[in-house]
Design a protein around this motif. Sequence first.
Motif, short mmCIF file in Angstrom:
data_model
loop_
_atom_site.label_atom_id
_atom_site.label_comp_id
_atom_site.label_asym_id
_atom_site.label_seq_id
_atom_site.Cartn_x
_atom_site.Cartn_y
_atom_site.Cartn_z
N MET A 1 0.89 -1.13 -0.09
CA MET A 1 0.15 0.07 0.01
C MET A 1 0.82 1.29 -0.06
SD MET A 1 -3.00 0.77 2.76
CE MET A 1 -3.53 2.68 2.95
N ALA A 2 0.52 2.19 -0.81
CA ALA A 2 1.25 3.53 -0.89
C ALA A 2 1.13 4.25 0.39
CB ALA A 2 0.95 4.30 -1.88
N LYS A 3 2.11 5.03 0.78
CA LYS A 3 2.13 5.96 2.05
C LYS A 3 1.09 7.04 1.84
CE LYS A 3 5.31 7.47 5.62
NZ LYS A 3 4.87 6.87 6.63
N LEU A 4 0.50 7.32 2.89
CA LEU A 4 -0.65 8.24 2.84
C LEU A 4 -0.07 9.47 2.89
CD1 LEU A 4 -3.36 6.46 5.21
CD2 LEU A 4 -3.50 6.81 2.76
N ALA B 1 -13.15 6.38 5.66
CA ALA B 1 -12.38 5.48 5.15
C ALA B 1 -10.80 5.89 5.12
CB ALA B 1 -12.62 5.07 3.63
N TYR B 2 -10.55 7.17 5.11
CA TYR B 2 -9.37 7.84 5.11
C TYR B 2 -8.88 7.65 6.54
CZ TYR B 2 -5.09 10.53 3.68
OH TYR B 2 -3.70 10.97 3.59
N ALA B 3 -9.65 7.91 7.59
CA ALA B 3 -9.44 7.85 8.84
C ALA B 3 -9.03 6.43 9.36
CB ALA B 3 -10.63 8.51 9.65
N ASP B 4 -9.75 5.60 8.80
CA ASP B 4 -9.54 4.02 9.23
C ASP B 4 -8.17 3.52 8.69
OD1 ASP B 4 -10.35 1.59 10.08
OD2 ASP B 4 -10.34 1.01 7.96
N ALA B 5 -7.82 4.00 7.25
CA ALA B 5 -6.64 3.73 6.66
C ALA B 5 -5.32 4.39 7.42
CB ALA B 5 -6.54 4.16 5.29
N SER C 1 -5.20 5.43 10.54
CA SER C 1 -5.23 4.53 11.89
C SER C 1 -4.34 3.40 11.62
CB SER C 1 -6.51 4.33 12.59
OG SER C 1 -7.31 5.51 12.93
N LYS C 2 -4.51 2.60 10.55
CA LYS C 2 -4.14 1.39 10.42
C LYS C 2 -2.57 1.58 10.02
CE LYS C 2 -8.09 -1.33 8.95
NZ LYS C 2 -8.85 -1.63 7.80
N GLU C 3 -2.17 2.79 9.28
CA GLU C 3 -0.79 2.94 8.89
C GLU C 3 -0.08 3.46 9.95
OE1 GLU C 3 0.82 6.45 6.17
OE2 GLU C 3 -0.12 4.70 5.00
#
Length: 74
Positions: A1-4, A31-35, A37-39
Amino acid sequence: MAKLKLGPLLDDKPVKVTADLPAEVHRDLLAYADALSKETGHAVGDPARLIPVMVERFMASDRAFTKSSRRPMA
């Protein structure tokens, strides 16, 4: 996955602004907040905290805005 583009959120004294978001944008924000948080391994909490950081990044990356904002005021 690319870095946010966003990293961990900093605590700062906010200014209250109210805005209406289209439902699709709100879903994407969740969805961005979830991603994010995971990253980062840190819970975002309220996804609305992302909005000021996103706006700041957007303005900083807008070349026309940054160029015009460097001009001295008359």
